[in-house]
Design an enzyme around this catalytic site. Structure first.
Site, PDB file in Angstrom:
ATOM      1  N   LYS A   1      -6.688  -3.586  13.932  1.00  0.00           N
ATOM      2  CA  LYS A   1      -5.398  -3.043  14.372  1.00  0.00           C
ATOM      3  C   LYS A   1      -4.950  -3.669  15.692  1.00  0.00           C
ATOM      4  O   LYS A   1      -3.763  -3.881  15.917  1.00  0.00           O
ATOM      5  CB  LYS A   1      -5.473  -1.516  14.486  1.00  0.00           C
TER       6      LYS A   1
ATOM      7  N   GLY B   1       0.808  -1.226   0.000  1.00  0.00           N
ATOM      8  CA  GLY B   1       0.000   0.000   0.000  1.00  0.00           C
ATOM      9  C   GLY B   1       0.833   1.263   0.000  1.00  0.00           C
ATOM     10  O   GLY B   1       0.768   2.051   0.953  1.00  0.00           O
TER      11      GLY B   1
ATOM     12  N   ILE C   1      -2.848  11.138  11.402  1.00  0.00           N
ATOM     13  CA  ILE C   1      -1.845  11.511  10.398  1.00  0.00           C
ATOM     14  C   ILE C   1      -2.572  12.078   9.174  1.00  0.00           C
ATOM     15  O   ILE C   1      -3.574  11.502   8.723  1.00  0.00           O
ATOM     16  CB  ILE C   1      -0.987  10.281   9.980  1.00  0.00           C
TER      17      ILE C   1
ATOM     18  N   ASN D   1      -4.075  -6.579  -5.076  1.00  0.00           N
ATOM     19  CA  ASN D   1      -5.031  -6.478  -3.972  1.00  0.00           C
ATOM     20  C   ASN D   1      -4.553  -7.412  -2.861  1.00  0.00           C
ATOM     21  O   ASN D   1      -4.586  -8.637  -3.019  1.00  0.00           O
ATOM     22  CB  ASN D   1      -6.425  -6.887  -4.465  1.00  0.00           C
TER      23      ASN D   1
ATOM     24  N   TYR E   1     -12.202  -1.585  12.181  1.00  0.00           N
ATOM     25  CA  TYR E   1     -10.829  -1.070  12.033  1.00  0.00           C
ATOM     26  C   TYR E   1     -10.020  -1.294  13.324  1.00  0.00           C
ATOM     27  O   TYR E   1      -8.888  -1.772  13.287  1.00  0.00           O
ATOM     28  CB  TYR E   1     -10.906   0.416  11.686  1.00  0.00           C
TER      29      TYR E   1
ATOM     30  N   ALA F   1     -10.596  -3.421  15.753  1.00  0.00           N
ATOM     31  CA  ALA F   1     -10.344  -4.855  15.981  1.00  0.00           C
ATOM     32  C   ALA F   1      -9.217  -5.342  15.079  1.00  0.00           C
ATOM     33  O   ALA F   1      -8.360  -6.127  15.507  1.00  0.00           O
ATOM     34  CB  ALA F   1     -11.624  -5.652  15.721  1.00  0.00           C
TER      35      ALA F   1
HETATM   36  P1  NAI Z   1      -4.106   6.052   2.473  1.00  0.00           P
HETATM   37  O1  NAI Z   1      -5.556   5.823   2.317  1.00  0.00           O
HETATM   38  O2  NAI Z   1      -3.554   7.415   2.279  1.00  0.00           O
HETATM   39  O3  NAI Z   1      -3.284   5.025   1.539  1.00  0.00           O
HETATM   40  C1  NAI Z   1      -3.622   3.669   1.543  1.00  0.00           C
HETATM   41  C2  NAI Z   1      -2.688   2.896   0.664  1.00  0.00           C
HETATM   42  O4  NAI Z   1      -3.034   1.509   0.761  1.00  0.00           O
HETATM   43  C3  NAI Z   1      -2.774   3.277  -0.800  1.00  0.00           C
HETATM   44  O5  NAI Z   1      -1.483   3.246  -1.364  1.00  0.00           O
HETATM   45  C4  NAI Z   1      -3.645   2.160  -1.412  1.00  0.00           C
HETATM   46  O6  NAI Z   1      -3.336   1.892  -2.750  1.00  0.00           O
HETATM   47  C5  NAI Z   1      -3.266   0.998  -0.529  1.00  0.00           C
HETATM   48  N1  NAI Z   1      -4.313  -0.031  -0.468  1.00  0.00           N
HETATM   49  C6  NAI Z   1      -5.603   0.101  -0.052  1.00  0.00           C
HETATM   50  N2  NAI Z   1      -6.252  -1.071  -0.175  1.00  0.00           N
HETATM   51  C7  NAI Z   1      -5.367  -1.949  -0.683  1.00  0.00           C
HETATM   52  C8  NAI Z   1      -5.445  -3.322  -1.056  1.00  0.00           C
HETATM   53  N3  NAI Z   1      -6.586  -4.019  -0.934  1.00  0.00           N
HETATM   54  N4  NAI Z   1      -4.329  -3.911  -1.556  1.00  0.00           N
HETATM   55  C9  NAI Z   1      -3.180  -3.222  -1.701  1.00  0.00           C
HETATM   56  N5  NAI Z   1      -3.048  -1.929  -1.359  1.00  0.00           N
HETATM   57  C10 NAI Z   1      -4.128  -1.308  -0.860  1.00  0.00           C
HETATM   58  O7  NAI Z   1      -3.786   5.505   3.956  1.00  0.00           O
HETATM   59  P2  NAI Z   1      -2.670   5.985   5.006  1.00  0.00           P
HETATM   60  O8  NAI Z   1      -3.279   7.024   5.878  1.00  0.00           O
HETATM   61  O9  NAI Z   1      -1.405   6.258   4.328  1.00  0.00           O
HETATM   62  O10 NAI Z   1      -2.557   4.664   5.911  1.00  0.00           O
HETATM   63  C11 NAI Z   1      -1.506   3.729   5.785  1.00  0.00           C
HETATM   64  C12 NAI Z   1      -1.571   2.796   6.975  1.00  0.00           C
HETATM   65  O11 NAI Z   1      -1.444   3.525   8.188  1.00  0.00           O
HETATM   66  C13 NAI Z   1      -2.893   2.017   7.069  1.00  0.00           C
HETATM   67  O12 NAI Z   1      -2.643   0.711   7.529  1.00  0.00           O
HETATM   68  C14 NAI Z   1      -3.652   2.806   8.123  1.00  0.00           C
HETATM   69  O13 NAI Z   1      -4.601   2.006   8.776  1.00  0.00           O
HETATM   70  C15 NAI Z   1      -2.507   3.208   9.043  1.00  0.00           C
HETATM   71  N6  NAI Z   1      -2.837   4.339   9.891  1.00  0.00           N
HETATM   72  C16 NAI Z   1      -3.152   5.575   9.352  1.00  0.00           C
HETATM   73  C17 NAI Z   1      -3.466   6.623  10.181  1.00  0.00           C
HETATM   74  C18 NAI Z   1      -3.834   7.978   9.673  1.00  0.00           C
HETATM   75  O14 NAI Z   1      -4.205   8.821  10.492  1.00  0.00           O
HETATM   76  N7  NAI Z   1      -3.716   8.257   8.384  1.00  0.00           N
HETATM   77  C19 NAI Z   1      -3.481   6.459  11.654  1.00  0.00           C
HETATM   78  C20 NAI Z   1      -3.127   5.145  12.101  1.00  0.00           C
HETATM   79  C21 NAI Z   1      -2.828   4.137  11.237  1.00  0.00           C
END
Ligand code: NAI
Length: 254
Positions: free
Chosen positions: A166, A13, A195, A70, A162, A164
């Site tokens: 994490k 991702g 973030i 995916n 979500y 659960a």
């Molecule tokens: P984002 O929504 O900006 O980016 C998500 C990324 O995951 C994208 O590159 C997308 O292509 C990829 N993705 C989504 N579904 C996918 C799938 N089925 N297969 C492959 N790739 C997939 O998200 P963000 O904010 O960068 O989050 C990244 C990680 O950090 C996630 O695990 C999120 O839960 C975690 N996180 C984010 C926080 C925040 O405040 N933004 C806080 C705590 C954790």
């Protein structure tokens, strides 16, 4: 032919947000990054974003290769790791970062939304870890870094699925750390707070204000704040740290 002098990194991702920032932070001449991305809605836009990640890494002096995968698909994941092993021959660092939200109050949550979030946020972490752990065990070296969340520790109304997932990632991290330590593989989790990425941009203004009011440092975090912690855990300096959850949340959980 595998280049043994290079550090091989896999990030799930990473077309946008925290994943992209991790790729840019880790970019250097001795590192090759293989990352994936996916969107069920607009795969072309996601590919364009992935191209931009590749470009930014190259600008920072590194090399990154993006693949549409995916992570919820067992077949696509297996093929992805086959491709990486065919090209690079080893995997030194795995960063399980891909994640999504499908928020809603518990009493109204659809089972399908529960399953989708679990498949992407937790089951895929299990699958990637299982595939890569076998590779790392043979190497007798590896670093696995899992993206959890502060809410996986403290809970959050409206995010039962979500949270659960994490909390599950944290449990998986601790167990994998215990099982893999003897092979010189460390497994740690990062728990980001609020973030500023696309994931949080879609939150209603009230929800953003409520989150920010819980941050002692008084601001939202940047993807770079999280990427810096990942770089540390992937570095030699973190060789004696395993099974830990590092909070990058401006103090949301103390
Ligand atoms: P984002 O929504 O900006 O980016 C998500 C990324 O995951 C994208 O590159 C997308 O292509 C990829 N993705 C989504 N579904 C996918 C799938 N089925 N297969 C492959 N790739 C997939 O998200 P963000 O904010 O960068 O989050 C990244 C990680 O950090 C996630 O695990 C999120 O839960 C975690 N996180 C984010 C926080 C925040 O405040 N933004 C806080 C705590 C954790």
């Amino acid at each position: 032919m595998a280049d043994l002098a290079k550090q091989i990194v896999v990030v799930t991702g990473a077309s946008r947000g925290i994943g992209r920032s991790i790729c840019v932070e880790l970019a250097d001449a001795n590192t090759q990054i293989y990352f994936n991305y996916f969107s069920p809605v607009d795969l072309d836009a996601e590919k364009a974003a992935a191209d931009e990640t590749e470009r930014l890494v190259s600008e920072a002096g590194g090399k990154a290769f993006g693949y549409s995968v995916n992570v919820a698909s067992e077949e696509e994941l297996a093929q992805f790791f086959d491709t990486v092993m065919g090209a690079a021959g080893r995997i030194d660092v795995l960063i399980n970062n891909a994640g999504i939200t499908k928020d809603g109050l518990l009493v109204r949550m659809k089972a399908a939304d529960w399953d989708t979030v679990m498949d992407i946020n937790l089951k895929a972490v299990f699958r990637c870890t299982q595939i890569v752990a076998k590779i790392m065990m043979k190497q007798r070296y590896g670093r696995i870094i899992n993206m959890a969340s502060v809410v996986g520790v403290i809970g959050n109304a409206g995010q039962a699925n979500y949270v659960a997932s994490k909390a599950g990632v944290i449990g998986l991290t601790k167990t994998a750390a215990k099982e893999l330590a003897a092979r010189n593989i460390t497994v740690n989790a990062i728990a980001p707070g609020y973030i500023e990425t696309d994931m949080t941009a879609v939150l209603p203004e009230k929800a953003k204000e409520a989150m920010l009011s819980q941050v002692p440092l008084g601001r939202g975090g940047k993807p770079e704040d999280v990427a810096a912690a990942v770089a540390f855990l992937a570095s030699d300096k973190a060789a004696y740290i395993t099974g830990q959850v590092i909070h990058v949340s401006g103090g949301m959980y103390i």
